[in-house]
Scaffold this motif. Structure first.
Motif, PDB file in Angstrom:
ATOM      1  N   ASN A  28       0.873  -1.298  -0.041  1.00 30.75           N
ATOM      2  CA  ASN A  28      -0.082   0.154   0.066  1.00 30.75           C
ATOM      3  C   ASN A  28       0.682   1.191  -0.099  1.00 30.75           C
ATOM      4  OD1 ASN A  28      -2.421  -1.379  -0.017  1.00 30.75           O
ATOM      5  ND2 ASN A  28      -2.636  -1.319   2.283  1.00 30.75           N
ATOM      6  N   TYR A  29       1.994   1.333   0.716  1.00 30.10           N
ATOM      7  CA  TYR A  29       2.835   2.524   0.908  1.00 30.10           C
ATOM      8  C   TYR A  29       3.723   2.663  -0.464  1.00 30.10           C
ATOM      9  CZ  TYR A  29       1.081   3.166   5.630  1.00 30.10           C
ATOM     10  OH  TYR A  29       0.229   3.181   6.849  1.00 30.10           O
ATOM     11  N   ILE A  30       4.534   1.387  -0.671  1.00 24.65           N
ATOM     12  CA  ILE A  30       5.471   1.669  -1.665  1.00 24.65           C
ATOM     13  C   ILE A  30       4.978   1.326  -3.028  1.00 24.65           C
ATOM     14  CG2 ILE A  30       7.710   0.578  -2.364  1.00 24.65           C
ATOM     15  CD1 ILE A  30       8.450  -0.033   0.432  1.00 24.65           C
ATOM     16  N   GLY A  31       3.876   0.509  -3.108  1.00 23.34           N
ATOM     17  CA  GLY A  31       3.557   0.041  -4.556  1.00 23.34           C
ATOM     18  C   GLY A  31       2.928   0.933  -5.355  1.00 23.34           C
ATOM     19  N   GLN A  32       2.476   2.078  -4.463  1.00 20.99           N
ATOM     20  CA  GLN A  32       1.460   3.038  -5.189  1.00 20.99           C
ATOM     21  C   GLN A  32       2.192   3.934  -6.236  1.00 20.99           C
ATOM     22  OE1 GLN A  32      -1.536   4.981  -2.749  1.00 20.99           O
ATOM     23  NE2 GLN A  32      -0.834   3.495  -1.106  1.00 20.99           N
ATOM     24  N   ASN A  33       1.766   4.408  -7.176  1.00 19.97           N
ATOM     25  CA  ASN A  33       2.494   5.005  -8.158  1.00 19.97           C
ATOM     26  C   ASN A  33       1.695   6.441  -8.055  1.00 19.97           C
ATOM     27  OD1 ASN A  33       4.357   3.364  -9.142  1.00 19.97           O
ATOM     28  ND2 ASN A  33       2.798   2.380 -10.569  1.00 19.97           N
ATOM     29  N   GLU A  34       0.573   6.730  -7.744  1.00 17.10           N
ATOM     30  CA  GLU A  34      -0.130   7.992  -7.555  1.00 17.10           C
ATOM     31  C   GLU A  34      -0.799   8.082  -6.323  1.00 17.10           C
ATOM     32  OE1 GLU A  34      -2.496   8.507 -11.025  1.00 17.10           O
ATOM     33  OE2 GLU A  34      -1.087   8.332 -12.302  1.00 17.10           O
ATOM     34  N   SER A  35      -1.104   9.367  -5.804  1.00 15.57           N
ATOM     35  CA  SER A  35      -1.754   9.517  -4.707  1.00 15.57           C
ATOM     36  C   SER A  35      -2.367  11.043  -4.823  1.00 15.57           C
ATOM     37  CB  SER A  35      -0.842   9.471  -3.320  1.00 15.57           C
ATOM     38  OG  SER A  35      -1.810   9.867  -2.314  1.00 15.57           O
ATOM     39  N   THR A  36      -3.836  11.016  -4.709  1.00 13.87           N
ATOM     40  CA  THR A  36      -4.541  12.333  -5.063  1.00 13.87           C
ATOM     41  C   THR A  36      -4.312  12.955  -3.634  1.00 13.87           C
ATOM     42  OG1 THR A  36      -6.524  11.193  -4.195  1.00 13.87           O
ATOM     43  CG2 THR A  36      -5.988  11.225  -6.641  1.00 13.87           C
ATOM     44  N   ARG A  37      -3.937  12.378  -2.574  1.00 14.66           N
ATOM     45  CA  ARG A  37      -4.075  13.252  -1.262  1.00 14.66           C
ATOM     46  C   ARG A  37      -2.526  13.465  -0.807  1.00 14.66           C
ATOM     47  NH1 ARG A  37      -5.427  10.837   2.820  1.00 14.66           N
ATOM     48  NH2 ARG A  37      -5.246   8.580   2.115  1.00 14.66           N
ATOM     49  N   TYR A  38      -1.525  13.131  -1.574  1.00 16.11           N
ATOM     50  CA  TYR A  38      -0.224  13.356  -1.075  1.00 16.11           C
ATOM     51  C   TYR A  38       0.808  13.859  -2.106  1.00 16.11           C
ATOM     52  CZ  TYR A  38       3.974  12.072   1.857  1.00 16.11           C
ATOM     53  OH  TYR A  38       4.948  12.006   2.548  1.00 16.11           O
ATOM     54  N   ASN A  39       1.764  14.624  -1.774  1.00 23.45           N
ATOM     55  CA  ASN A  39       2.613  15.465  -2.601  1.00 23.45           C
ATOM     56  C   ASN A  39       3.771  14.085  -2.806  1.00 23.45           C
ATOM     57  OD1 ASN A  39       4.255  16.903  -4.244  1.00 23.45           O
ATOM     58  ND2 ASN A  39       5.079  18.108  -2.671  1.00 23.45           N
ATOM     59  N   VAL A  40       3.610  13.374  -4.137  1.00 26.45           N
ATOM     60  CA  VAL A  40       4.420  12.224  -4.369  1.00 26.45           C
ATOM     61  C   VAL A  40       5.704  12.824  -5.115  1.00 26.45           C
ATOM     62  CG1 VAL A  40       4.794  10.024  -5.466  1.00 26.45           C
ATOM     63  CG2 VAL A  40       2.648  10.734  -4.184  1.00 26.45           C
ATOM     64  N   GLY A  41       7.002  12.533  -5.122  1.00 25.29           N
ATOM     65  CA  GLY A  41       8.384  12.963  -5.743  1.00 25.29           C
ATOM     66  C   GLY A  41       9.482  13.036  -4.753  1.00 25.29           C
ATOM     67  N   PHE A  42      10.210  13.570  -5.507  1.00 31.99           N
ATOM     68  CA  PHE A  42      11.371  13.728  -4.621  1.00 31.99           C
ATOM     69  C   PHE A  42      11.476  14.953  -3.671  1.00 31.99           C
ATOM     70  CE2 PHE A  42      16.043  14.114  -3.551  1.00 31.99           C
ATOM     71  CZ  PHE A  42      16.664  13.154  -3.682  1.00 31.99           C
ATOM     72  N   ARG A  43      10.988  14.739  -2.368  1.00 30.66           N
ATOM     73  CA  ARG A  43      10.847  15.718  -1.510  1.00 30.66           C
ATOM     74  C   ARG A  43      11.908  16.495  -0.811  1.00 30.66           C
ATOM     75  NH1 ARG A  43       5.414  15.309   0.581  1.00 30.66           N
ATOM     76  NH2 ARG A  43       6.196  17.479   1.291  1.00 30.66           N
ATOM     77  N   TRP A  44      12.248  17.559  -1.703  1.00 26.87           N
ATOM     78  CA  TRP A  44      13.343  18.359  -1.183  1.00 26.87           C
ATOM     79  C   TRP A  44      13.064  19.182   0.247  1.00 26.87           C
ATOM     80  CZ3 TRP A  44      18.213  17.356  -2.764  1.00 26.87           C
ATOM     81  CH2 TRP A  44      18.337  16.970  -3.984  1.00 26.87           C
ATOM     82  N   ASP A  45      11.851  19.484   0.314  1.00 31.40           N
ATOM     83  CA  ASP A  45      11.581  19.959   1.580  1.00 31.40           C
ATOM     84  C   ASP A  45      11.883  18.787   2.824  1.00 31.40           C
ATOM     85  OD1 ASP A  45       9.511  18.265   0.619  1.00 31.40           O
ATOM     86  OD2 ASP A  45       8.062  19.387   1.456  1.00 31.40           O
ATOM     87  N   PHE A  46      11.506  17.715   2.719  1.00 35.15           N
ATOM     88  CA  PHE A  46      11.892  16.698   3.633  1.00 35.15           C
ATOM     89  C   PHE A  46      13.428  16.489   3.804  1.00 35.15           C
ATOM     90  CE2 PHE A  46       7.521  13.942   3.642  1.00 35.15           C
ATOM     91  CZ  PHE A  46       7.037  15.103   4.112  1.00 35.15           C
ATOM     92  N   VAL A  47      14.043  16.435   2.439  1.00 39.87           N
ATOM     93  CA  VAL A  47      15.663  16.392   2.927  1.00 39.87           C
ATOM     94  C   VAL A  47      16.158  17.501   3.638  1.00 39.87           C
ATOM     95  CG1 VAL A  47      17.616  16.225   1.548  1.00 39.87           C
ATOM     96  CG2 VAL A  47      15.643  14.999   0.664  1.00 39.87           C
ATOM     97  N   ALA A  48      15.702  18.609   3.309  1.00 34.44           N
ATOM     98  CA  ALA A  48      16.387  19.929   3.998  1.00 34.44           C
ATOM     99  C   ALA A  48      15.896  19.850   5.526  1.00 34.44           C
ATOM    100  CB  ALA A  48      15.454  21.310   3.382  1.00 34.44           C
ATOM    101  N   TYR A  49      14.695  19.390   6.058  1.00 32.71           N
ATOM    102  CA  TYR A  49      14.248  19.313   7.170  1.00 32.71           C
ATOM    103  C   TYR A  49      15.180  17.871   7.932  1.00 32.71           C
ATOM    104  CZ  TYR A  49      11.330  18.424  11.253  1.00 32.71           C
ATOM    105  OH  TYR A  49      10.722  18.131  12.633  1.00 32.71           O
ATOM    106  N   SER A  50      15.446  17.122   7.262  1.00 29.76           N
ATOM    107  CA  SER A  50      16.243  15.860   7.811  1.00 29.76           C
ATOM    108  C   SER A  50      17.879  16.121   7.912  1.00 29.76           C
ATOM    109  CB  SER A  50      16.083  14.825   6.862  1.00 29.76           C
ATOM    110  OG  SER A  50      14.582  14.183   6.804  1.00 29.76           O
ATOM    111  N   LEU A  51      18.186  17.130   6.859  1.00 29.48           N
ATOM    112  CA  LEU A  51      19.571  17.474   6.869  1.00 29.48           C
ATOM    113  C   LEU A  51      20.109  18.471   7.917  1.00 29.48           C
ATOM    114  CD1 LEU A  51      22.106  17.089   5.522  1.00 29.48           C
ATOM    115  CD2 LEU A  51      21.522  19.096   3.915  1.00 29.48           C
ATOM    116  N   PHE A  52      19.013  19.256   8.496  1.00 28.13           N
ATOM    117  CA  PHE A  52      19.444  20.251   9.491  1.00 28.13           C
ATOM    118  C   PHE A  52      20.048  19.556  10.914  1.00 28.13           C
ATOM    119  CE2 PHE A  52      18.003  23.152  13.052  1.00 28.13           C
ATOM    120  CZ  PHE A  52      18.755  24.274  12.868  1.00 28.13           C
ATOM    121  N   PRO A  53      19.741  18.573  11.251  1.00 25.66           N
ATOM    122  CA  PRO A  53      20.110  18.042  12.665  1.00 25.66           C
ATOM    123  C   PRO A  53      21.510  17.298  12.340  1.00 25.66           C
ATOM    124  CG  PRO A  53      18.414  16.777  12.086  1.00 25.66           C
ATOM    125  CD  PRO A  53      18.312  17.937  11.475  1.00 25.66           C
ATOM    126  N   ILE A  54      21.740  16.949  11.169  1.00 24.09           N
ATOM    127  CA  ILE A  54      22.878  16.124  10.642  1.00 24.09           C
ATOM    128  C   ILE A  54      23.740  17.329  10.426  1.00 24.09           C
ATOM    129  CG2 ILE A  54      24.032  14.704   8.891  1.00 24.09           C
ATOM    130  CD1 ILE A  54      21.142  13.427   8.139  1.00 24.09           C
TER     131      ILE A  54
END
Length: 337
Positions: free
Chosen positions: A222-248
């Protein structure tokens, strides 16, 4: 509590006093009550399963016990709790107390750290929505406090956490591995490598992850096999990367610049980096934040422990509290937008 932190931050007294457990206890009670009565999207499903187990008992076969640890916990609670309030109260207590205990074991400034933990992104939702994963990660935090006393005890508690939610095996294995190889530079290199590989392959590496984790698992599909989602911003999430990188970046800067040597912190830092590197591989799937949280649950510790570890320097403690206010404010802002 954030207002109290603001007052302390603006204080010029420079005094450091030993903290009492009273603020943490009071904040824990308020947090447990709030989580117990809050509404989450998955709560009805959990309660339906609870009623089923309370009525009919444990499943008749092992194959029906997906995440058997959660089924057993639910069964035990059902033997003495007669309604949804009691059920969610017990789960909330386990979740909050385990996080509070981990804070208490890390620093004398556990009250300030606990405020940071409950203010950071994901803590609330993993208490009222993805409850099974939240409880499993909380139990893993409890296990992590025992590894220096007994690796066997760590293993037993960590296995219990994995039985509650299989995904917790990822940070658990990484944390155990850092007990033997505890070099931040190596793991930083792994993180960069995973970032580059995931970006170049445009997320196609996630197909190998499906096979590795077990493509037959319905939830993984359900989580990995989906290719599309109408309720979720799918793609390479640079915003998540920036958030994750800050404490590193901040954590590594403290390690290198200040020569901050703390074996326990190194393990937490390295586990965060490795778990976050794993998430980079599956970053393009819908709901990838659920994989990201396998590292994000350590976010406040990676960010703040280098400051709270230096108990004699009020300026450093004040820096940690300022970071707490800033990040908590950012998370609250993100919730509303």
């Amino acid at each position: 509590m954030l207002i109290v932190l603001s007052i302390v931050v603006t204080s010029n007294s420079g005094r450091l006093t030993k903290q009492s457990l009273v603020p943490m206890v009071l904040l824990s009670i308020c947090t447990i009550a709030f989580i117990t009565f809050s509404v989450g999207a998955d709560k009805f499903g959990y309660y339906s399963k609870y009623l089923q187990i309370a009525t009919y008992g444990l499943p008749s076969s092992w194959q029906e016990m997906n995440d058997p640890g959660w089924i057993i916990v639910t069964y035990i609670i059902s033997q003495f709790c007669v309604n949804d309030v009691g059920y969610f109260l017990v789960v909330a207590m386990l979740y909050v107390v385990a996080n509070a205990y981990f804070c208490r074991c890390q620093t004398e400034y556990f009250n300030y750290l606990f405020v940071a933990v409950i203010s950071f992104m994901g803590f609330y939702s993993y208490g009222v929505n993805t409850m099974r994963s939240g409880l499993a990660l909380a139990i893993l935090l409890f296990a992590m406090t025992k590894i220096d006393k007994s690796k066997l005890l760590f293993f037993i508690i960590a296995v219990a956490a994995v039985f509650i939610h299989k995904s917790v095996a990822i940070p658990a294995v990484f944390f155990l591995f850092t007990n033997y190889v505890n070099k931040p530079k190596i793991y930083m290199g792994v993180w960069v490598l995973c970032l580059v590989a995931s970006f170049i392959t445009e997320g196609s590496l996630k197909e190998y992850v499906i096979q590795f984790l077990g493509g037959e698992d319905v939830r993984i599909g359900n989580y990995i096999g989906q290719n599309e989602s109408t309720r979720y911003n799918v793609g390479f999430r640079w915003d998540f990367v920036a958030y994750s990188l800050f404490p590193i970046v901040l954590g590594y800067w403290n390690i290198v610049r200040s020569e901050f040597e703390d074996t326990v912190y190194y393990r937490i830092f390295n586990t965060y980096v490795l778990a976050n590197a794993f998430w980079l591989i599956v970053i393009t799937v819908p709901f990838s934040d659920r994989f990201a949280y396998l590292s994000w649950f350590l976010y406040p510790y990676v960010l703040l422990l280098p400051y709270y570890g230096r108990l004699s320097n009020f300026a450093e403690v004040r820096t940690a509290m300022t970071l707490t206010i800033a990040i908590a404010g950012f998370n609250l802002f993100m919730i509303f937008i």
